[in-house]
Motif scaffolding. Structure first.
Motif, PDB file in Angstrom:
ATOM      1  N   MET A  26       0.834  -1.201   0.000  1.00 29.02           N
ATOM      2  CA  MET A  26       0.000   0.000   0.000  1.00 29.02           C
ATOM      3  C   MET A  26       0.870   1.253   0.000  1.00 29.02           C
ATOM      4  SD  MET A  26      -2.902  -1.312   2.717  1.00 29.02           S
ATOM      5  CE  MET A  26      -3.724   0.273   2.908  1.00 29.02           C
ATOM      6  N   ARG A  27       1.965   1.216   0.755  1.00 28.82           N
ATOM      7  CA  ARG A  27       2.885   2.361   0.765  1.00 28.82           C
ATOM      8  C   ARG A  27       3.522   2.560  -0.608  1.00 28.82           C
ATOM      9  NH1 ARG A  27       7.120   1.369   5.296  1.00 28.82           N
ATOM     10  NH2 ARG A  27       8.108   3.119   4.181  1.00 28.82           N
ATOM     11  N   VAL A  28       3.863   1.463  -1.256  1.00 27.69           N
ATOM     12  CA  VAL A  28       4.457   1.562  -2.594  1.00 27.69           C
ATOM     13  C   VAL A  28       3.489   2.250  -3.551  1.00 27.69           C
ATOM     14  CG1 VAL A  28       5.152   0.219  -4.616  1.00 27.69           C
ATOM     15  CG2 VAL A  28       5.996  -0.418  -2.347  1.00 27.69           C
ATOM     16  N   SER A 119      12.955   0.696   3.687  1.00 24.51           N
ATOM     17  CA  SER A 119      13.802   1.736   4.261  1.00 24.51           C
ATOM     18  C   SER A 119      15.109   1.869   3.500  1.00 24.51           C
ATOM     19  CB  SER A 119      14.095   1.405   5.733  1.00 24.51           C
ATOM     20  OG  SER A 119      14.768   0.164   5.831  1.00 24.51           O
ATOM     21  N   GLY A 120      15.668   3.057   3.521  1.00 25.99           N
ATOM     22  CA  GLY A 120      16.962   3.308   2.908  1.00 25.99           C
ATOM     23  C   GLY A 120      16.907   3.354   1.388  1.00 25.99           C
ATOM     24  N   ALA A 121      18.082   3.504   0.799  1.00 24.85           N
ATOM     25  CA  ALA A 121      18.177   3.603  -0.661  1.00 24.85           C
ATOM     26  C   ALA A 121      17.745   2.307  -1.324  1.00 24.85           C
ATOM     27  CB  ALA A 121      19.609   3.958  -1.062  1.00 24.85           C
ATOM     28  N   ALA A 122      18.128   1.168  -0.741  1.00 25.37           N
ATOM     29  CA  ALA A 122      17.751  -0.123  -1.325  1.00 25.37           C
ATOM     30  C   ALA A 122      16.241  -0.295  -1.308  1.00 25.37           C
ATOM     31  CB  ALA A 122      18.428  -1.261  -0.566  1.00 25.37           C
ATOM     32  N   ALA A 124      14.003   2.090  -1.306  1.00 25.49           N
ATOM     33  CA  ALA A 124      13.413   3.011  -2.280  1.00 25.49           C
ATOM     34  C   ALA A 124      13.504   2.439  -3.688  1.00 25.49           C
ATOM     35  CB  ALA A 124      14.117   4.359  -2.211  1.00 25.49           C
ATOM     36  N   ALA A 125      14.630   1.765  -3.992  1.00 28.36           N
ATOM     37  CA  ALA A 125      14.787   1.156  -5.315  1.00 28.36           C
ATOM     38  C   ALA A 125      13.795   0.015  -5.504  1.00 28.36           C
ATOM     39  CB  ALA A 125      16.215   0.653  -5.496  1.00 28.36           C
ATOM     40  N   VAL A 126      13.584  -0.772  -4.456  1.00 33.49           N
ATOM     41  CA  VAL A 126      12.600  -1.857  -4.520  1.00 33.49           C
ATOM     42  C   VAL A 126      11.203  -1.292  -4.773  1.00 33.49           C
ATOM     43  CG1 VAL A 126      11.421  -3.632  -3.161  1.00 33.49           C
ATOM     44  CG2 VAL A 126      13.917  -3.490  -3.121  1.00 33.49           C
ATOM     45  N   ALA A 127      10.844  -0.254  -4.023  1.00 29.82           N
ATOM     46  CA  ALA A 127       9.525   0.363  -4.185  1.00 29.82           C
ATOM     47  C   ALA A 127       9.342   0.902  -5.603  1.00 29.82           C
ATOM     48  CB  ALA A 127       9.347   1.487  -3.164  1.00 29.82           C
ATOM     49  N   GLN A 128      10.380   1.562  -6.114  1.00 29.57           N
ATOM     50  CA  GLN A 128      10.310   2.114  -7.468  1.00 29.57           C
ATOM     51  C   GLN A 128      10.120   1.000  -8.490  1.00 29.57           C
ATOM     52  OE1 GLN A 128      10.121   5.142  -8.456  1.00 29.57           O
ATOM     53  NE2 GLN A 128      10.532   5.034 -10.655  1.00 29.57           N
ATOM     54  N   GLY A 129      10.841  -0.109  -8.289  1.00 23.00           N
ATOM     55  CA  GLY A 129      10.729  -1.227  -9.222  1.00 23.00           C
ATOM     56  C   GLY A 129       9.345  -1.839  -9.229  1.00 23.00           C
ATOM     57  N   ILE A 130       8.763  -2.031  -8.036  1.00 28.01           N
ATOM     58  CA  ILE A 130       7.418  -2.603  -7.957  1.00 28.01           C
ATOM     59  C   ILE A 130       6.399  -1.654  -8.577  1.00 28.01           C
ATOM     60  CG2 ILE A 130       5.584  -3.305  -6.369  1.00 28.01           C
ATOM     61  CD1 ILE A 130       7.779  -4.282  -4.457  1.00 28.01           C
TER      62      ILE A 130
END
Length: 363
Positions: A26-28, A119-122, A124-130
């Motif tokens: 949901m946050r993503v 959390s963190g840069a990693a 954020a990258a996961v969220a962006q990818g999803i």
């Protein structure tokens, strides 16, 4: 003056029984302006009740759900309310992988790994990818269970021109929609197929071993992940492992390496096809199936340029016609065929049969 009308955000339905993961997803979704969360539910039954009313643009689907699982939910949705579905799956456990692969065969578009945290840069990258995966897949047109039991394709041309190649290798590649297409193309090959087979499937690294095992269960030929230095063998399918390029070497072996991504992909179809053209030349047979982007186009063109024979999947069956369509436009394809007609055509080629004298992309 800018007359471009802003596109409304794509509406997302989340189906996830874990409260922690449901809130992460949901946050993503709520954190990306391209997306709008319409609902987040715990069960497949709730999702089936809501889909006809909410009409989401894309569904994030868990596999292991209480009651009806994500596989059956995918089948039901694709049969009655066709909607782009992205499987968000655990990467541990053979059962989860098996069900995820079967969901792809049932009409889901892609499978991605469940987030462990944001959390963190990693994170954020996961969220962006999803979020990007959900956004892209939300725009894919889907139909009621894109069918693998289609009627035989009636080619407009006549099968009259003698074949002038004798292939010694079959190389294939696909992206979105690939597992289903591979299951059909390879599943129609006989157990005594005379050529070695190498393939690239764009999929997250954690899923590749499960994909190879799943494909091995669905086709007559043995299928396995390639290892560096493995020898090509007739009738054996070698799958490029996740996050490594695969090439064929001059001594009949496969080589794995970690060079830079090509067309945004590693493994890359361009890298595999280019090596096949370099080593096998006019004795190459290349097939580019469904997928978005242009990976494989240049490599397929090199196979054709070397005198080999190239086939692309027709838009009538491709889940996404991006890769094969780009190959058509680039002149890299000898012929375009629906997925259910590709293997019969391959078998005619291998048997030294005849190919169309006219028709789509012939010649």
């Amino acid at each position: 003056m800018n007359d471009v009308t802003p596109q409304p955000p794509r509406r997302v339905l989340i189906v996830e029984d874990s409260a922690v993961l449901r809130h992460l997803l949901m946050r993503v979704v709520t954190g990306d302006p391209r997306l709008e969360l319409v609902e987040a539910v715990e069960t497949a039954e709730e999702a089936l009740r809501l889909v006809p009313r909410l009409r989401p643009d894309v569904i994030s689907m868990d596999i292991c759900l209480p009651g009806m699982d994500g596989l059956e939910a995918t089948r039901q949705i694709m049969a009655h309310f066709p909607t782009p579905i992205v499987i968000v799956s655990d990467t541990v456990g053979a059962q989860a992988t098996q069900v995820s692969m079967n969901a792809l065969r049932s009409g889901a578009l892609s499978v991605i790994e469940k987030p462990q945290g944001l959390s963190g840069a990693a994170g954020a990258a996961v969220a962006q990818g999803i979020a990007t995966q959900l956004y892209i897949m939300s725009q894919v047109p889907v139909i009621r269970r894109r069918l693998m039991q289609a009627e035989p394709f009636r080619h407009k041309g006549m099968w009259t021109r003698p074949l002038d190649i004798r292939p010694r290798i079959l190389a294939l590649a696909a992206s979105t929609g690939g597992p289903t297409a591979f299951a059909r193309v390879l599943g129609d090959l006989p157990a005594d197929f005379a050529l070695p087979v190498v393939l690239v499937q764009h999929m997250g690294q954690p899923f590749m071993e499960g994909f190879a095992a799943w494909l091995d269960q669905h086709v007559a030929l043995p299928v396995m992940l390639a290892q560096h230095g493995m020898q090509l063998e007739r009738g054996r399918v070698l799958v490029a492992p996740g996050n490594r390029h695969m090439t064929v070497g001059p001594r009949g072996d496969v080589l794995l390496h970690d060079d830079a991504v090509v067309q945004g992909q590693r493994p890359s179809a361009d890298v595999l096809f280019s090596s096949v053209a370099r080593v096998f030349g006019a004795d190459s047979l290349g097939v580019l199936l469904t997928g978005m982007g242009e990976d494989g186009v240049a490599g397929l063109g090199r196979i054709r340029g070397a005198g080999g024979y190239t086939i692309v999947e027709d838009r009538s069956t491709a889940v996404i016609h991006g890769m094969p369509g780009a190959a058509e436009r680039a002149g890299a394809a000898c012929i375009s065929l629906p997925v259910h007609e590709i293997t019969p055509h391959i078998l005619r080629i291998v048997a030294g049969g005849q190919i169309p004298s006219e028709g789509p992309l012939a010649g």
